[in-house]
Design an enzyme around this catalytic site. Structure first.
Site, short mmCIF file in Angstrom:
data_model
loop_
_atom_site.label_atom_id
_atom_site.label_comp_id
_atom_site.label_asym_id
_atom_site.label_seq_id
_atom_site.Cartn_x
_atom_site.Cartn_y
_atom_site.Cartn_z
N GLU A 179 -3.63 2.11 -7.45
CA GLU A 179 -3.92 3.17 -6.48
C GLU A 179 -2.94 4.32 -6.70
O GLU A 179 -1.87 4.35 -6.04
CB GLU A 179 -3.77 2.64 -5.06
CG GLU A 179 -4.78 1.58 -4.69
CD GLU A 179 -5.21 1.73 -3.24
OE1 GLU A 179 -6.41 1.88 -3.02
OE2 GLU A 179 -4.35 1.72 -2.36
N HIS B 19 0.87 -1.19 0.00
CA HIS B 19 0.00 0.00 0.00
C HIS B 19 0.90 1.24 0.00
O HIS B 19 1.98 1.23 0.60
CB HIS B 19 -0.90 -0.03 1.24
CG HIS B 19 -1.94 1.05 1.22
ND1 HIS B 19 -1.65 2.35 1.57
CD2 HIS B 19 -3.24 1.02 0.85
CE1 HIS B 19 -2.76 3.08 1.43
NE2 HIS B 19 -3.73 2.29 0.99
C1 PEP Z 1 -6.61 3.36 0.27
O1 PEP Z 1 -6.06 3.71 1.28
O2 PEP Z 1 -6.36 2.25 -0.23
C2 PEP Z 1 -7.57 4.27 -0.36
C3 PEP Z 1 -7.97 4.03 -1.56
O3 PEP Z 1 -7.95 5.33 0.41
P1 PEP Z 1 -9.06 6.43 0.00
O4 PEP Z 1 -10.24 5.69 -0.54
O5 PEP Z 1 -9.37 7.13 1.29
O6 PEP Z 1 -8.44 7.32 -1.01
#
Ligand code: PEP
Length: 259
Positions: free
Chosen positions: A166, A94
């Site tokens: 992400e 992450h």
């Molecule tokens: C995450 O931490 O994986 C994430 C997507 O956070 P957020 O949805 O708050 O952007």
């Protein structure tokens, strides 16, 4: 298309008691849909009590992190071996682990392998920073993180992996998930194609087709349906908005209504 995966990353929020109360409230609102897989990733402390509380046909559990050695003198760590049987999934790499805790590619690769070795499905998180995006390096970053993260796996092992795109710049601080910048569904589709291309290159076409790809970054009840129109995506990884019963249930409903 398989089940749409919705993973709630609660990060370092909720005490054991609060987590239990939240899930109790959520359970009253959110339905169990055959075409949606709901996964809760609480802090490690909550995994055992929630495992006793939840209906396992309705929710699965995920670890937010794990350590790759099975046991030993590693103060403060929780190993994949210790999580075995308790969680179905584990988030690995992450962006908060990469950039706040300075996890290296080698650690991430070892963690992916340890998860697989212990029967836990790794959710490998990849994505570019704002500066890398500005410099047009998104594809290269995805390529590097995929090649490195999956390097120790066989093609059959790689088939089980979930990859979450992400983009670091799109991840909210938690409370600001509604106003925070997110990628567009078009960006997510492009990244998902890029991820599958890299995996095909490494492991072949069959593996690339079987790997599940998620989008994460400021997803909430208002924009989830848009992301879920992207056929290349198998679901969503959600942080801030997953801490709100109404937001979470809207996202689950949009996953259910997908087809
Ligand atoms: C995450 O931490 O994986 C994430 C997507 O956070 P957020 O949805 O708050 O952007």
């Amino acid at each position: 298309m398989g089940k749409t995966l919705i993973i709630a990353n609660w990060k370092m929020n909720f005490t054991v008691h609060e987590a239990s109360v939240f899930l109790h409230k959520l359970d009253k609102v959110v339905q169990n849909h055959r075409n949606v897989e709901m996964v809760i990733a609480p802090t490690a402390l909550c995994l055992q009590p929630l495992s006793i509380q939840i209906d396992h046909a309705k929710y699965k559990l995920a670890a937010q992190n794990l350590y790759w050695r099975d046991e030993g003198a590693f103060t403060g760590e929780v190993s994949a071996h210790q999580l075995r049987g308790l969680v179905k999934y584990a988030l690995i790499g992450h962006s908060e682990r990469r950039y706040v805790f300075h996890e290296h590619e080698k650690d991430i690769r070892n963690k992916v392998q340890a998860a697989v070795r212990n029967g836990i499905i790794p959710v490998l998180c990849v994505g570019e920073t704002a500066a890398e995006r500005t410099d047009g390096e998104t594809d290269m970053i995805i390529h590097n993180q995929i090649v490195s993260g999956l390097a120790n796996l066989t093609a059959d092992e790689a088939k089980t992996v979930v990859v979450a795109y992400e983009p670091v710049w799109a991840i909210s601080k938690g409370k600001d998930f509604a106003g925070h910048a997110s990628a567009t569904p078009g960006d997510a589709a492009k990244a998902a194609r890029s991820i599958r291309r890299q995996i095909q290159h490494l492991f072949g076409r069959e593996t690339a087709q079987e790997v599940r790809v998620l989008y994460g970054g400021s997803v909430n009840g208002s924009n989830s349906a848009g992301f879920l129109t992207v056929t290349e995506l198998d679901g969503l990884l959600v942080g801030g908005a997953s801490l709100h019963v109404d937001e979470f249930s809207k996202m689950v409903k949009s996953a259910h209504d997908r087809r």
